[in-house]
Enzyme design. Structure first.
Site, PDB file in Angstrom:
ATOM      1  N   GLU A   1      -8.156  -4.473   4.967  1.00 50.65           N
ATOM      2  CA  GLU A   1      -8.017  -4.227   3.524  1.00 50.65           C
ATOM      3  C   GLU A   1      -6.900  -5.069   2.924  1.00 50.65           C
ATOM      4  O   GLU A   1      -7.002  -5.536   1.789  1.00 50.65           O
ATOM      5  CB  GLU A   1      -7.736  -2.731   3.296  1.00 50.65           C
ATOM      6  CG  GLU A   1      -8.965  -1.881   3.574  1.00 50.65           C
ATOM      7  CD  GLU A   1      -8.646  -0.480   4.066  1.00 50.65           C
ATOM      8  OE1 GLU A   1      -7.900  -0.369   5.063  1.00 50.65           O
ATOM      9  OE2 GLU A   1      -9.129   0.493   3.474  1.00 50.65           O
TER      10      GLU A   1
ATOM     11  N   LYS B   1       3.261   0.771   3.141  1.00 50.64           N
ATOM     12  CA  LYS B   1       2.929  -0.293   4.091  1.00 50.64           C
ATOM     13  C   LYS B   1       2.996  -1.622   3.370  1.00 50.64           C
ATOM     14  O   LYS B   1       2.624  -1.705   2.195  1.00 50.64           O
ATOM     15  CB  LYS B   1       1.520  -0.071   4.646  1.00 50.64           C
ATOM     16  CG  LYS B   1       1.411   1.205   5.466  1.00 50.64           C
ATOM     17  CD  LYS B   1       0.028   1.358   6.064  1.00 50.64           C
ATOM     18  CE  LYS B   1      -0.031   2.658   6.850  1.00 50.64           C
ATOM     19  NZ  LYS B   1      -1.319   3.315   6.782  1.00 50.64           N
TER      20      LYS B   1
ATOM     21  N   ARG C   1      -8.894  16.396   6.433  1.00 56.56           N
ATOM     22  CA  ARG C   1      -9.680  16.754   5.237  1.00 56.56           C
ATOM     23  C   ARG C   1     -11.043  17.289   5.658  1.00 56.56           C
ATOM     24  O   ARG C   1     -11.617  16.843   6.655  1.00 56.56           O
ATOM     25  CB  ARG C   1      -9.858  15.533   4.339  1.00 56.56           C
ATOM     26  CG  ARG C   1      -8.612  15.172   3.582  1.00 56.56           C
ATOM     27  CD  ARG C   1      -8.784  13.882   2.816  1.00 56.56           C
ATOM     28  NE  ARG C   1      -8.065  12.784   3.442  1.00 56.56           N
ATOM     29  CZ  ARG C   1      -8.265  11.504   3.178  1.00 56.56           C
ATOM     30  NH1 ARG C   1      -9.190  11.132   2.315  1.00 56.56           N
ATOM     31  NH2 ARG C   1      -7.567  10.575   3.797  1.00 56.56           N
TER      32      ARG C   1
ATOM     33  N   ARG D   1      -2.646  -2.015  -3.330  1.00 49.86           N
ATOM     34  CA  ARG D   1      -3.810  -1.151  -3.152  1.00 49.86           C
ATOM     35  C   ARG D   1      -3.640   0.022  -4.111  1.00 49.86           C
ATOM     36  O   ARG D   1      -2.662   0.762  -4.030  1.00 49.86           O
ATOM     37  CB  ARG D   1      -3.876  -0.658  -1.716  1.00 49.86           C
ATOM     38  CG  ARG D   1      -5.080   0.220  -1.484  1.00 49.86           C
ATOM     39  CD  ARG D   1      -5.206   0.568  -0.029  1.00 49.86           C
ATOM     40  NE  ARG D   1      -6.357   1.427   0.158  1.00 49.86           N
ATOM     41  CZ  ARG D   1      -6.683   1.960   1.323  1.00 49.86           C
ATOM     42  NH1 ARG D   1      -5.952   1.706   2.383  1.00 49.86           N
ATOM     43  NH2 ARG D   1      -7.734   2.726   1.420  1.00 49.86           N
TER      44      ARG D   1
ATOM     45  N   HIS E   1     -16.970   3.691   7.887  1.00 50.57           N
ATOM     46  CA  HIS E   1     -15.515   3.473   7.949  1.00 50.57           C
ATOM     47  C   HIS E   1     -14.912   4.762   8.499  1.00 50.57           C
ATOM     48  O   HIS E   1     -14.806   5.771   7.786  1.00 50.57           O
ATOM     49  CB  HIS E   1     -14.974   3.162   6.541  1.00 50.57           C
ATOM     50  CG  HIS E   1     -13.478   3.046   6.491  1.00 50.57           C
ATOM     51  ND1 HIS E   1     -12.823   1.851   6.301  1.00 50.57           N
ATOM     52  CD2 HIS E   1     -12.510   3.987   6.611  1.00 50.57           C
ATOM     53  CE1 HIS E   1     -11.515   2.065   6.309  1.00 50.57           C
ATOM     54  NE2 HIS E   1     -11.297   3.359   6.500  1.00 50.57           N
ATOM     55  N   LEU E   2     -14.563   4.735   9.781  1.00 49.48           N
ATOM     56  CA  LEU E   2     -14.098   5.956  10.449  1.00 49.48           C
ATOM     57  C   LEU E   2     -12.644   5.775  10.876  1.00 49.48           C
ATOM     58  O   LEU E   2     -12.356   5.070  11.849  1.00 49.48           O
ATOM     59  CB  LEU E   2     -14.982   6.261  11.663  1.00 49.48           C
ATOM     60  CG  LEU E   2     -16.506   6.251  11.419  1.00 49.48           C
ATOM     61  CD1 LEU E   2     -17.265   6.531  12.704  1.00 49.48           C
ATOM     62  CD2 LEU E   2     -16.891   7.251  10.340  1.00 49.48           C
ATOM     63  N   GLY E   3     -11.747   6.378  10.119  1.00 47.25           N
ATOM     64  CA  GLY E   3     -10.313   6.284  10.440  1.00 47.25           C
ATOM     65  C   GLY E   3      -9.693   7.653  10.246  1.00 47.25           C
ATOM     66  O   GLY E   3     -10.366   8.663  10.456  1.00 47.25           O
TER      67      GLY E   3
ATOM     68  N   GLY F   1     -13.841   3.811  14.377  1.00 50.78           N
ATOM     69  CA  GLY F   1     -15.043   2.978  14.474  1.00 50.78           C
ATOM     70  C   GLY F   1     -14.831   1.728  15.311  1.00 50.78           C
ATOM     71  O   GLY F   1     -15.717   1.286  16.043  1.00 50.78           O
ATOM     72  N   GLU F   2     -13.616   1.157  15.233  1.00 52.42           N
ATOM     73  CA  GLU F   2     -13.357  -0.079  15.977  1.00 52.42           C
ATOM     74  C   GLU F   2     -12.930   0.185  17.415  1.00 52.42           C
ATOM     75  O   GLU F   2     -13.139  -0.656  18.288  1.00 52.42           O
ATOM     76  CB  GLU F   2     -12.234  -0.884  15.287  1.00 52.42           C
ATOM     77  CG  GLU F   2     -12.647  -1.449  13.947  1.00 52.42           C
ATOM     78  CD  GLU F   2     -11.454  -1.989  13.155  1.00 52.42           C
ATOM     79  OE1 GLU F   2     -10.498  -2.479  13.777  1.00 52.42           O
ATOM     80  OE2 GLU F   2     -11.500  -1.910  11.914  1.00 52.42           O
ATOM     81  N   ASN F   3     -12.308   1.354  17.656  1.00 53.44           N
ATOM     82  CA  ASN F   3     -11.643   1.549  18.952  1.00 53.44           C
ATOM     83  C   ASN F   3     -12.254   2.578  19.877  1.00 53.44           C
ATOM     84  O   ASN F   3     -11.814   2.700  21.019  1.00 53.44           O
ATOM     85  CB  ASN F   3     -10.177   1.922  18.719  1.00 53.44           C
ATOM     86  CG  ASN F   3      -9.419   0.808  18.039  1.00 53.44           C
ATOM     87  OD1 ASN F   3      -9.425  -0.313  18.519  1.00 53.44           O
ATOM     88  ND2 ASN F   3      -8.813   1.091  16.913  1.00 53.44           N
TER      89      ASN F   3
ATOM     90  N   ASN G   1       0.878  -1.172   0.000  1.00 54.79           N
ATOM     91  CA  ASN G   1       0.000   0.000   0.000  1.00 54.79           C
ATOM     92  C   ASN G   1       0.919   1.227   0.000  1.00 54.79           C
ATOM     93  O   ASN G   1       1.458   1.607   1.039  1.00 54.79           O
ATOM     94  CB  ASN G   1      -0.890  -0.038   1.251  1.00 54.79           C
ATOM     95  CG  ASN G   1      -1.809   1.163   1.356  1.00 54.79           C
ATOM     96  OD1 ASN G   1      -1.776   2.051   0.506  1.00 54.79           O
ATOM     97  ND2 ASN G   1      -2.619   1.179   2.398  1.00 54.79           N
TER      98      ASN G   1
ATOM     99  N   GLY H   1     -10.056   2.600  12.367  1.00 58.44           N
ATOM    100  CA  GLY H   1      -9.417   3.023  13.623  1.00 58.44           C
ATOM    101  C   GLY H   1     -10.361   3.605  14.658  1.00 58.44           C
ATOM    102  O   GLY H   1     -10.373   3.169  15.813  1.00 58.44           O
TER     103      GLY H   1
ATOM    104  N   HIS I   1     -12.436   3.623  -0.242  1.00 54.65           N
ATOM    105  CA  HIS I   1     -12.498   2.658   0.864  1.00 54.65           C
ATOM    106  C   HIS I   1     -13.217   1.370   0.449  1.00 54.65           C
ATOM    107  O   HIS I   1     -13.726   0.636   1.290  1.00 54.65           O
ATOM    108  CB  HIS I   1     -13.204   3.249   2.106  1.00 54.65           C
ATOM    109  CG  HIS I   1     -12.442   4.343   2.776  1.00 54.65           C
ATOM    110  ND1 HIS I   1     -13.021   5.499   3.232  1.00 54.65           N
ATOM    111  CD2 HIS I   1     -11.121   4.452   3.071  1.00 54.65           C
ATOM    112  CE1 HIS I   1     -12.105   6.285   3.772  1.00 54.65           C
ATOM    113  NE2 HIS I   1     -10.943   5.673   3.684  1.00 54.65           N
TER     114      HIS I   1
END
Ligand code: ADP
Length: 402
Positions: A383, A18, A245, A97, A212-214, A334-336, A11, A332, A185
């Site tokens: 992903e 990455k 953004r 990606r 999708h909240l990162g 959304g999960e945490n 990526n 990130g 995404h």
């Protein structure tokens, strides 16, 4: 002993690259991440880090920024390290990606010279990201000409959207030349959709809003497993505010900035991509965790604005599907962050969303209250795994990967 067959996933961004390596467990058809890492600080003080499957650090190497290492040398360093380190594995393919597939590409694409030209031609649609994606593909082709490569697209999952969702109210000529909504995404939405439907097959024909909240954030309306609408559009700027953004913005603001402040293209680009969002509103940080740990009123405002806009967008996704059967949080934030999930859900009580405080705090898979009309889920995204699956499926059609 024969080696394991493994897939490299790359990526490539503007200042980072990455990577992960997924090993095929032949008998089960499973793919397991055996290595993850990144090169960060490209163009300045670069750093190479790698971790094993248990997140144990395997390598950490820094270069000073007196003479920045060229991108290609850094990639060669990473590939050499991976090759030296993975003595039991043979890298049989690389999946990338790629941010943009344009109007024509709606599936993963095997790389050859024509494919590279096609990706290059899409640079004007994603000038900040696509060149780095293409550069990584080219470099890998030069270093390992025999290695099979596959490009996987952030836009592809959204190719199923109906024309109403894809079209701006602009003159038709502009739409025809590609000024329309693409959405991003997509690899995350695809992974999360598969993952949710595997656990809840009764939702297969349902209407699901995925948040999708990162660092980058967007929402997607998934109906019967397919994307029917999304909050990002022509660029990755549209929709909800993000780390740096702005999210959706009245285009009149741009006219004002140009006319009254004589701002030029690069200044505006910098403002919208790098100085807005959570950072711009708070004046403190682009990092949601940092903002939540701060008492500053401007940090609180940034968090509130974010939740307000995400909740509004959930309602927009529900309208696009004429209803909603499930709400999902991923990435990130959304999960945490139970607090963000709670703040967004609280604004959606009228829609039938109710989160159970203990389940939410415990980060369970299903976090809705027993009497919530809409089930709410936290589904970790992956992903890279999606890319590895696509890559091996393109190269070995007919062989499933769990
Ligand atoms: P990217 O879009 O770069 O992949 P991620 O999906 O990793 O980003 O999300 C990064 C965001 O997630 C950051 O804003 C970070 O603060 C946020 N985040 C991670 N953990 C937490 C947490 N425990 N609480 C709140 N926010 C968190």
């Amino acid at each position: 002993m024969s080696k394991h067959q493994s897939c490299l996933v790359l990526n490539a961004g503007s200042s980072s690259l990455k990577f992960s390596v997924f090993r095929q467990q032949a008998a089960a058809g499973n793919l397991n991440a055996i290595l993850t890492g990144q090169i960060s600080g490209i163009g300045g003080a670069a750093r190479f880090e790698a971790k094993d499957a248990d997140r144990r650090q395997l390598a950490d190497h820094s270069w000073d920024d007196s003479e920045p290492m060229p991108r290609e040398k850094l990639l060669r360093f990473a590939l050499h390290w991976i090759h030296e380190h993975l003595v039991d594995d043979e890298i049989v393919a690389a999946g990338h990606r790629v941010v943009h597939g344009g109007k024509e590409i709606s599936a993963p694409l095997r790389i050859d010279a024509a494919a590279i030209d096609a990706l290059e031609a899409l640079v004007p649609l994603a000038p900040l990201h696509q060149p780095h994606n293409v550069a990584a593909i080219r470099m890998l082709a030069e270093i390992y000409p025999e290695l099979s490569q596959v490009a996987c697209f952030d836009t592809a999952f959204h190719a199923t959207q109906p024309w109403q969702a894809r079209t701006f109210a602009l003159p038709k000529e502009l739409s025809d030349e590609g000024v329309c909504k693409y959405g991003f995404h997509g690899l995350s939405y695809e992974y999360v959709t598969h993952s949710l439907l595997a656990a809840r097959p009764e939702l297969a024909n349902g209407r699901i809003a995925i948040c999708h909240l990162g660092n980058g954030s967007s929402l997607c309306a998934v109906q019967a497993g397919e994307s029917v609408d999304t909050s990002m559009s022509f660029s990755a700027l549209d929709g909800v505010p993000m780390g740096t953004r702005c999210g959706a913005l009245d285009p009149g603001v741009l006219l004002y900035l140009m006319r009254e402040k004589q701002m030029g293209l690069e200044e505006i680009e910098d403002l919208l991509y790098r100085r807005s969002g959570l950072l711009g509103v708070s004046g403190i940080s682009n990092d949601m965790k940092v903002l939540q740990e701060t008492d500053d009123p401007d940090a609180r405002k940034a968090v509130e604005l974010f939740c307000h806009r995400v909740a509004r967008e959930v309602a927009a996704m529900a309208a696009a599907m004429e209803g909603i059967d499930a709400l999902v949080f991923t990435a990130g934030i959304g999960e945490n962050s139970p607090a963000i999930r709670e703040m967004i859900s609280r604004r959606l009580g009228w829609l039938g969303v109710q989160v159970d405080a203990a389940r939410n705090a415990g980060r369970q898979f299903e976090i809705s209250a027993a009497d919530s009309r809409i089930p709410v889920f936290v589904v970790p995204t992956n992903e890279e795994l999606m890319i590895a699956k696509h890559t091996l499926a393109v190269l070995n059609p007919g062989v499933g990967h769990a």
